[in-house]
Design an enzyme around this catalytic site. Structure first.
Site, PDB file in Angstrom:
ATOM      1  N   GLY A  47       0.794  -1.228   0.000  1.00 30.77           N
ATOM      2  CA  GLY A  47       0.000   0.000   0.000  1.00 30.77           C
ATOM      3  C   GLY A  47       0.825   1.276   0.000  1.00 30.77           C
ATOM      4  O   GLY A  47       1.738   1.442  -0.804  1.00 30.77           O
ATOM      5  N   SER A  48       0.504   2.156   0.938  1.00 38.09           N
ATOM      6  CA  SER A  48       0.971   3.544   0.883  1.00 38.09           C
ATOM      7  C   SER A  48       2.476   3.739   0.878  1.00 38.09           C
ATOM      8  O   SER A  48       2.957   4.776   0.408  1.00 38.09           O
ATOM      9  CB  SER A  48       0.361   4.336   2.043  1.00 38.09           C
ATOM     10  OG  SER A  48      -1.019   4.536   1.826  1.00 38.09           O
TER      11      SER A  48
END
Length: 231
Positions: A47-48
């Site tokens: 993810g991020s």
């Protein structure tokens, strides 16, 4: 299950000084040392943390710098998929440093759309994703980075925010080291040298490092990452 990984090493040399992992036993519910080397064997959708690559590639291209403002709505429709930020907000101008600090999905996707599929893919490869690091452990995973030739527009958006590809904790550690090393990728090293039964010591050759982004871009991104902590 629940897992945790910690890696300590020297960014400049890639030396892994310590790596530990814990996981929850599904039968007892207790958390203990993991049964395998999950820091380098288990790939997951990180993810991020992948936003680092998107922003770094855009800074390297000259497309943006930390102060560049981008109009960011809270939701963005890309073909048949909708992407959104973690909280609803009015459409607002956000600096690139703010997009990274606040981990805006939509802001990062808009940066990637201007950058394009090929440039983002090349950056992901350059930062070490989609292939083994060569650390020499038989359990190491290469993770998953689908070839850019099959990317759709939603795939580009998902890749920008790290939900289209997967990586190991070791790959992520190595990628962030690029920023610490003024834009150089240094492959992680687990073994420094091997001593034979006769006492002969042989150093293990390090894999060649490479310049992924310029020193200028790396230092700009480093400053933005510091803002993540400050803010």
């Amino acid at each position: 299950g629940v897992r945790g990984v910690a890696i300590i090493g020297r960014p400049s040399t890639g030396e892994v000084l310590a790596a530990a992992s814990v996981e929850r036993d599904e039968k007892t519910g207790k958390v203990g040392l993991s049964s395998g080397p999950i820091a380098l064997s288990n790939a997951y959708q990180a993810g991020s943390v992948f936003k680092l690559v998107t922003v770094a590639a855009a800074v390297e291209s000259g497309q943006v710098d930390s102060g560049t403002e981008i109009e960011v709505p809270w939701r963005l429709v890309v073909d048949d998929r909708t992407f959104s930020d973690s909280e609803e907000h009015a459409t607002e101008p956000m600096r690139v440093s703010q997009i990274l600090a606040e981990s805006s999905n939509v802001g990062t996707i808009k940066i990637a759309q201007a950058l394009g599929k090929d440039a983002l893919y090349e950056a992901l490869v350059g930062f070490g994703f989609g292939s083994v690091t060569g650390i020499g452990h038989p359990a190491e995973s290469a993770g998953l980075l689908p070839d850019v030739g099959v990317w759709t527009e939603p795939d580009l958006a998902a890749s920008a925010i790290g939900t289209h590809q997967s990586a190991t904790a070791l790959q992520l550690w190595s990628a962030y080291n690029v920023i610490a090393n003024d834009g150089h990728y240094v492959a992680p090293r687990l073994v420094d040298s091997v001593v034979s039964p006769g006492g002969t010591r042989t150093e293990v050759d390090a894999r060649p490092d490479r310049q992924v982004i310029s020193q200028r871009a790396a230092r700009e991104v480093s400053s933005m990452l510091q803002e993540v902590v400050r803010e």
